[in-house]
Design a protein around this motif. Structure first.
Motif, PDB file in Angstrom:
ATOM      1  N   HIS A 155     138.882  -8.389  23.596  1.00  0.00           N
ATOM      2  CA  HIS A 155     139.556  -9.417  24.304  1.00  0.00           C
ATOM      3  C   HIS A 155     138.591 -10.387  24.971  1.00  0.00           C
ATOM      4  CE1 HIS A 155     137.881  -6.343  27.240  1.00  0.00           C
ATOM      5  NE2 HIS A 155     137.830  -7.371  27.830  1.00  0.00           N
ATOM      6  N   THR A 156     139.122 -11.478  25.247  1.00  0.00           N
ATOM      7  CA  THR A 156     138.179 -12.582  26.101  1.00  0.00           C
ATOM      8  C   THR A 156     138.657 -13.075  27.134  1.00  0.00           C
ATOM      9  OG1 THR A 156     139.184 -14.269  24.779  1.00  0.00           O
ATOM     10  CG2 THR A 156     137.284 -13.404  23.710  1.00  0.00           C
ATOM     11  N   VAL A 157     138.183 -13.264  28.311  1.00  0.00           N
ATOM     12  CA  VAL A 157     138.460 -13.714  29.595  1.00  0.00           C
ATOM     13  C   VAL A 157     137.746 -14.686  29.957  1.00  0.00           C
ATOM     14  CG1 VAL A 157     138.902 -12.913  31.974  1.00  0.00           C
ATOM     15  CG2 VAL A 157     139.384 -11.356  30.140  1.00  0.00           C
ATOM     16  N   GLU A 158     138.306 -15.929  30.172  1.00  0.00           N
ATOM     17  CA  GLU A 158     137.380 -16.861  30.706  1.00  0.00           C
ATOM     18  C   GLU A 158     138.187 -17.387  32.271  1.00  0.00           C
ATOM     19  OE1 GLU A 158     134.764 -18.431  29.739  1.00  0.00           O
ATOM     20  OE2 GLU A 158     134.754 -16.887  27.895  1.00  0.00           O
ATOM     21  N   ILE A 159     137.415 -17.699  33.286  1.00  0.00           N
ATOM     22  CA  ILE A 159     137.979 -18.073  34.394  1.00  0.00           C
ATOM     23  C   ILE A 159     137.482 -19.419  34.645  1.00  0.00           C
ATOM     24  CG2 ILE A 159     138.318 -17.575  36.644  1.00  0.00           C
ATOM     25  CD1 ILE A 159     137.947 -14.749  36.562  1.00  0.00           C
ATOM     26  N   THR A 160     138.193 -20.527  34.687  1.00  0.00           N
ATOM     27  CA  THR A 160     137.658 -21.667  35.235  1.00  0.00           C
ATOM     28  C   THR A 160     138.134 -22.058  36.485  1.00  0.00           C
ATOM     29  OG1 THR A 160     139.440 -22.775  33.953  1.00  0.00           O
ATOM     30  CG2 THR A 160     137.462 -22.531  32.743  1.00  0.00           C
ATOM     31  N   GLY A 161     137.402 -22.996  37.223  1.00  0.00           N
ATOM     32  CA  GLY A 161     137.662 -23.544  38.437  1.00  0.00           C
ATOM     33  C   GLY A 161     136.661 -24.407  38.833  1.00  0.00           C
TER      34      GLY A 161
ATOM     35  N   HIS B 185     150.136 -14.167  29.028  1.00  0.00           N
ATOM     36  CA  HIS B 185     148.843 -14.101  27.972  1.00  0.00           C
ATOM     37  C   HIS B 185     149.282 -13.586  26.708  1.00  0.00           C
ATOM     38  CE1 HIS B 185     146.542 -14.998  31.320  1.00  0.00           C
ATOM     39  NE2 HIS B 185     146.905 -13.919  32.181  1.00  0.00           N
ATOM     40  N   HIS B 186     148.310 -13.633  25.613  1.00  0.00           N
ATOM     41  CA  HIS B 186     148.647 -13.287  24.329  1.00  0.00           C
ATOM     42  C   HIS B 186     148.017 -11.854  23.769  1.00  0.00           C
ATOM     43  CE1 HIS B 186     149.726 -17.355  24.632  1.00  0.00           C
ATOM     44  NE2 HIS B 186     150.777 -16.826  24.437  1.00  0.00           N
ATOM     45  N   LEU B 187     148.346 -11.281  22.942  1.00  0.00           N
ATOM     46  CA  LEU B 187     148.043 -10.079  22.313  1.00  0.00           C
ATOM     47  C   LEU B 187     148.283 -10.341  20.660  1.00  0.00           C
ATOM     48  CD1 LEU B 187     146.887  -7.186  21.968  1.00  0.00           C
ATOM     49  CD2 LEU B 187     149.433  -6.410  22.639  1.00  0.00           C
ATOM     50  N   THR B 188     147.037 -10.744  20.245  1.00  0.00           N
ATOM     51  CA  THR B 188     147.308 -11.264  18.665  1.00  0.00           C
ATOM     52  C   THR B 188     146.628 -10.445  17.593  1.00  0.00           C
ATOM     53  OG1 THR B 188     147.067 -13.418  19.871  1.00  0.00           O
ATOM     54  CG2 THR B 188     146.840 -13.368  17.381  1.00  0.00           C
ATOM     55  N   CYS B 189     147.288 -10.176  16.558  1.00  0.00           N
ATOM     56  CA  CYS B 189     146.774  -9.543  15.473  1.00  0.00           C
ATOM     57  C   CYS B 189     145.939 -10.400  14.709  1.00  0.00           C
ATOM     58  CB  CYS B 189     147.957  -9.116  14.424  1.00  0.00           C
ATOM     59  SG  CYS B 189     147.285  -8.102  13.162  1.00  0.00           S
ATOM     60  N   ARG B 190     144.666  -9.714  14.677  1.00  0.00           N
ATOM     61  CA  ARG B 190     143.576 -10.739  14.090  1.00  0.00           C
ATOM     62  C   ARG B 190     143.883 -10.708  12.623  1.00  0.00           C
ATOM     63  NH1 ARG B 190     140.085  -6.303  15.135  1.00  0.00           N
ATOM     64  NH2 ARG B 190     139.746  -7.046  17.211  1.00  0.00           N
TER      65      ARG B 190
ATOM     66  N   ALA C  35     151.725 -12.820  17.173  1.00  0.00           N
ATOM     67  CA  ALA C  35     151.457 -12.709  18.496  1.00  0.00           C
ATOM     68  C   ALA C  35     152.429 -12.057  19.539  1.00  0.00           C
ATOM     69  CB  ALA C  35     151.147 -14.091  19.162  1.00  0.00           C
ATOM     70  N   VAL C  36     152.170 -11.391  20.648  1.00  0.00           N
ATOM     71  CA  VAL C  36     153.070 -11.019  21.445  1.00  0.00           C
ATOM     72  C   VAL C  36     152.746 -11.470  22.945  1.00  0.00           C
ATOM     73  CG1 VAL C  36     153.805  -8.741  22.404  1.00  0.00           C
ATOM     74  CG2 VAL C  36     153.184  -8.789  20.057  1.00  0.00           C
ATOM     75  N   ASP C  37     153.730 -11.826  23.884  1.00  0.00           N
ATOM     76  CA  ASP C  37     153.358 -12.163  25.070  1.00  0.00           C
ATOM     77  C   ASP C  37     153.265 -10.878  26.035  1.00  0.00           C
ATOM     78  OD1 ASP C  37     153.861 -14.780  24.530  1.00  0.00           O
ATOM     79  OD2 ASP C  37     155.739 -15.025  25.284  1.00  0.00           O
ATOM     80  N   VAL C  38     152.290 -10.922  26.799  1.00  0.00           N
ATOM     81  CA  VAL C  38     152.007 -10.013  27.823  1.00  0.00           C
ATOM     82  C   VAL C  38     151.652 -10.650  29.173  1.00  0.00           C
ATOM     83  CG1 VAL C  38     151.172  -8.365  26.198  1.00  0.00           C
ATOM     84  CG2 VAL C  38     149.625  -9.813  27.459  1.00  0.00           C
TER      85      VAL C  38
ATOM     86  N   HIS D 170     142.784 -19.350  34.520  1.00  0.00           N
ATOM     87  CA  HIS D 170     142.219 -18.464  33.588  1.00  0.00           C
ATOM     88  C   HIS D 170     142.842 -18.391  32.068  1.00  0.00           C
ATOM     89  CE1 HIS D 170     145.200 -16.081  35.781  1.00  0.00           C
ATOM     90  NE2 HIS D 170     145.374 -15.240  34.551  1.00  0.00           N
ATOM     91  N   THR D 171     142.272 -17.768  31.167  1.00  0.00           N
ATOM     92  CA  THR D 171     142.840 -17.410  29.898  1.00  0.00           C
ATOM     93  C   THR D 171     142.435 -16.161  29.618  1.00  0.00           C
ATOM     94  OG1 THR D 171     140.887 -18.392  28.861  1.00  0.00           O
ATOM     95  CG2 THR D 171     142.772 -19.937  29.267  1.00  0.00           C
ATOM     96  N   VAL D 172     143.269 -15.541  28.870  1.00  0.00           N
ATOM     97  CA  VAL D 172     142.972 -13.951  28.697  1.00  0.00           C
ATOM     98  C   VAL D 172     143.745 -13.907  27.199  1.00  0.00           C
ATOM     99  CG1 VAL D 172     143.495 -11.690  28.900  1.00  0.00           C
ATOM    100  CG2 VAL D 172     143.240 -13.252  30.780  1.00  0.00           C
ATOM    101  N   GLU D 173     142.751 -13.623  26.215  1.00  0.00           N
ATOM    102  CA  GLU D 173     143.210 -13.337  25.104  1.00  0.00           C
ATOM    103  C   GLU D 173     142.911 -11.914  24.462  1.00  0.00           C
ATOM    104  OE1 GLU D 173     145.334 -15.382  23.034  1.00  0.00           O
ATOM    105  OE2 GLU D 173     145.217 -16.764  24.531  1.00  0.00           O
ATOM    106  N   ILE D 174     143.849 -10.991  23.970  1.00  0.00           N
ATOM    107  CA  ILE D 174     143.392  -9.700  23.645  1.00  0.00           C
ATOM    108  C   ILE D 174     143.870  -9.842  21.979  1.00  0.00           C
ATOM    109  CG2 ILE D 174     144.073  -7.278  23.722  1.00  0.00           C
ATOM    110  CD1 ILE D 174     145.131  -7.620  26.337  1.00  0.00           C
ATOM    111  N   THR D 175     142.839  -9.562  21.179  1.00  0.00           N
ATOM    112  CA  THR D 175     143.066  -9.189  19.768  1.00  0.00           C
ATOM    113  C   THR D 175     142.736  -7.891  19.220  1.00  0.00           C
ATOM    114  OG1 THR D 175     140.701  -9.750  19.300  1.00  0.00           O
ATOM    115  CG2 THR D 175     142.195 -11.766  19.549  1.00  0.00           C
ATOM    116  N   GLY D 176     143.635  -7.663  18.223  1.00  0.00           N
ATOM    117  CA  GLY D 176     143.352  -6.325  17.684  1.00  0.00           C
ATOM    118  C   GLY D 176     144.240  -6.278  16.336  1.00  0.00           C
TER     119      GLY D 176
END
Lengths: 139, 139
Positions: A125-131, B89-94, B99-102, B125-131
């Motif tokens: 996973h990646t997490v980025e917080i901006t502000g 946020h998203h849970l995406t299959c790499r 893509a699934v919303d979470v 913020h942005t959060v992306e989970i991949t797997g």
DNA sequence: ACTCTTCATGGGAATGATTCTCACTTAGGT
DNA sequence: ACCTAAGTGAGAATCATTCCCATGAAGAGT
């Protein structure tokens, strides 16, 4: 046929002048630098080095976990020396670019749990917080 | 000189055939599409539309919060109709791109707290989970 | 319904980042 | 010192995205 080599060869990663220059350059920069910017700075400093090499080395350093990678807004990719402390995230000022490392034990767990919950394997996973950083917010 | 216009004009956003086609296309796609891919699909379907327009409209839709934007690995930007349900946020299959919303109540709080802790304002913020999704992992 | 103003469109050129190609150089082991 | 695979670099090639600007059409006013 095969004697002692068996199946896979060791990924040696040679120590070259250019590779050293790039690491030194990043170290001196202290923050994020795009490949192009870093290339320019190195050239200005007198280190003869090719742009293609900068891209190649930076990419490998990223794979090796030596540097962080973030995708900037303009489509550029920026790199920064990573303090060997493994996994962490960033808190970035969207005005001046100041970046602070942050760790989030809770997030890690949440991400892993969410992935598992949906049956996803090998989750990352990646997490980025901006502000706005204190200084920019104050202006 | 100025009569009743006063200061700011209303951001009208006209309803055009192209804009409609793009929204329909995204809707039909059901998932993420890059600007180029969407453009190709629309053309294939017979909707005459220019690439520049696709980029422009997609960008505006993103600003308006109608679509999600994620930066894919190859440097492309992908868009998807966002179900008007605000933040998620998203849970995406790499492997296959599924893509699934979470939603993560905890993450939101953590991000906000972290930002505040460092004195950052207007945090986002942005959060992306991949797997690997169940299907891809099983192969 | 007719007109007018303004925003939207689209084709192609321009831009910009990143990758590729391939001949040449060099780190490192023997 | 010698060999060989890995690394390098200049420029071409790719690719996504944006810019330019003449033409087209949406929507407000009459």
């Amino acid at each position: 046929m095969s004697t002692a080599k068996s199946e896979k060869s060791a990924p040696v990663t040679r120590q070259t002048r250019q590779r050293a220059a790039i690491v030194r350059g990043l170290s001196a920069a202290g923050g994020f630098r795009s490949a192009q910017a870093l290339h320019g700075e190195l050239r200005a400093r007198g280190d003869g080095i090719g742009l293609a090499t900068v891209y190649r080395v930076l990419q490998r350093l990223a794979e090796e976990g030596v540097v962080d990678r973030v995708r900037a807004a303009g489509g550029e990719t920026a790199y920064r020396l990573c303090g060997a402390d493994g996994h962490h995230h960033h808190l970035t000022c969207r005005m001046c670019g100041l970046a602070v490392d942050v760790t989030g034990s809770g997030v890690e767990a949440w991400a892993a749990a969410t992935a598992r919950e949906h049956g996803f394997a090998e989750a990352d996973h990646t997490v980025e917080i901006t502000g706005l950083c204190p200084r920019c917010a104050g202006r």
